[in-house]
Motif scaffolding. Structure first.
Motif, PDB file in Angstrom:
ATOM      1  N   ASN A  18       0.678  -1.129  -0.032  1.00 26.82           N
ATOM      2  CA  ASN A  18       0.261  -0.106   0.272  1.00 26.82           C
ATOM      3  C   ASN A  18       0.409   1.359   0.403  1.00 26.82           C
ATOM      4  OD1 ASN A  18      -2.757  -1.116   0.472  1.00 26.82           O
ATOM      5  ND2 ASN A  18      -2.080  -2.075   2.097  1.00 26.82           N
ATOM      6  N   LEU A  50       1.115   4.161  -2.671  1.00 26.06           N
ATOM      7  CA  LEU A  50       2.040   5.815  -2.502  1.00 26.06           C
ATOM      8  C   LEU A  50       2.839   6.437  -2.765  1.00 26.06           C
ATOM      9  CD1 LEU A  50      -0.493   5.886   0.782  1.00 26.06           C
ATOM     10  CD2 LEU A  50      -1.556   6.166  -1.054  1.00 26.06           C
ATOM     11  N   THR A  65      -8.944  -3.380   1.028  1.00 26.45           N
ATOM     12  CA  THR A  65      -7.525  -2.160   0.751  1.00 26.45           C
ATOM     13  C   THR A  65      -8.143  -1.444  -0.859  1.00 26.45           C
ATOM     14  OG1 THR A  65      -6.461  -4.018   2.182  1.00 26.45           O
ATOM     15  CG2 THR A  65      -5.732  -1.395   1.591  1.00 26.45           C
ATOM     16  N   ASN A  66      -7.862  -2.703  -1.440  1.00 28.50           N
ATOM     17  CA  ASN A  66      -7.826  -1.785  -2.913  1.00 28.50           C
ATOM     18  C   ASN A  66      -9.109  -1.835  -3.247  1.00 28.50           C
ATOM     19  OD1 ASN A  66      -5.596  -2.839  -3.859  1.00 28.50           O
ATOM     20  ND2 ASN A  66      -6.021  -4.423  -3.046  1.00 28.50           N
ATOM     21  N   ALA A  94      -8.642   1.454  -1.904  1.00 25.27           N
ATOM     22  CA  ALA A  94      -7.794   2.814  -1.763  1.00 25.27           C
ATOM     23  C   ALA A  94      -7.760   3.668  -4.184  1.00 25.27           C
ATOM     24  CB  ALA A  94      -6.581   1.886  -2.406  1.00 25.27           C
ATOM     25  N   ALA A 141      -6.284   6.634  -5.181  1.00 27.28           N
ATOM     26  CA  ALA A 141      -4.727   6.569  -4.777  1.00 27.28           C
ATOM     27  C   ALA A 141      -4.370   5.121  -6.033  1.00 27.28           C
ATOM     28  CB  ALA A 141      -5.285   5.456  -3.198  1.00 27.28           C
ATOM     29  N   LYS A 142      -5.254   4.526  -6.021  1.00 23.62           N
ATOM     30  CA  LYS A 142      -4.957   3.309  -7.606  1.00 23.62           C
ATOM     31  C   LYS A 142      -5.730   3.186  -8.382  1.00 23.62           C
ATOM     32  CE  LYS A 142      -3.546  -1.294  -5.815  1.00 23.62           C
ATOM     33  NZ  LYS A 142      -2.861  -1.910  -7.418  1.00 23.62           N
TER      34      LYS A 142
END
Ligand code: CTP
Ligand code: K
Ligand code: MG
Length: 180
Positions: free
Chosen positions: A21, A25, A166-167, A170, A175-176
């Protein structure tokens, strides 16, 4: 009993969960493969960078240092003896997680998947398997104490769930680029 197993297994895996993670970033800059190709496909691709790998590994080790600092109060709070991390075990978990992700990209490129393509199964477990393998090789005594077979089973079941959650988060916060 099951609760304490889940708590110790998740605590022991935190230094392996954070690196990927942080790499998302902190990533960017020179790709590890330097742009090189193998059979007309990138060796790893632009998504695996020196900076992301180094930042992720350092973050995982620092997290372990922080977890060690709060081990006493955290263990008392939940009434379970949580693992402390020797430095070499922390490094093995963090660097292993990064290497697992890099190895998965290597396999994705060989199978013709472009950067960012999903590879169900591999995406969710690549980093855990190599993190556990490195920890087992580098710190066998510590590994054997905390990663009993039931603990490993817990990790293999819970990690894919955490990874997906989490993904998706994100991706949702931008962020992803993909939700996997
Ligand atoms: N990242 C990085 N270095 C790493 C791992 C990740 O810099 N060792 C950064 C890159 O910016 C990457 C992003 O984190 O694009 C997302 O990581 P990941 O999903 O693993 O990479 P992808 O871009 O999807 O590439 P691949 O298909 O190779 O997994
Ligand atoms: K990945
Ligand atoms: Mg990706």
């Amino acid at each position: 009993m099951v609760g304490s197993l889940v708590a110790t297994a998740l605590w022991a895996m935190l230094p392996a969960y954070v690196p990927n993670n942080v790499a998302v970033l902190a990533g960017g800059g020179r790709p590890i493969d330097g742009g090189r190709t193998w059979n007309e496909k990138r060796v790893l691709g632009d998504g695996k960078t020196w900076r992301g790998t180094a930042a992720g590994t350092v973050a995982g080790v620092l997290l372990a240092v922080g977890l060690n600092a709060i081990n006493g109060p955290a263990s008392s709070a939940i009434g379970v003896e949580l693992p402390t991390f020797p430095y070499h075990a922390a490094f093995a978990l963090a660097f292993g997680a990064m290497c697992g992700d890099i190895a998965a990209s290597f396999l994705k490129r060989r199978s013709g998947r472009e950067r960012g393509a999903s590879f169900p199964g591999l995406d969710q477990l690549d980093f855990v398997v190599v993190a556990l393998l490195f920890a087992c090789l580098v710190a066998p005594g510590w590994f054997g104490e905390w990663f009993t077979l039931p603990a490993i089973a817990v990790v293999l079941v819970i990690t894919p769930v955490l990874h997906v959650v989490t993904n998706v988060i994100a991706f949702a916060i931008g962020a992803k680029n993909e939700p996997w």
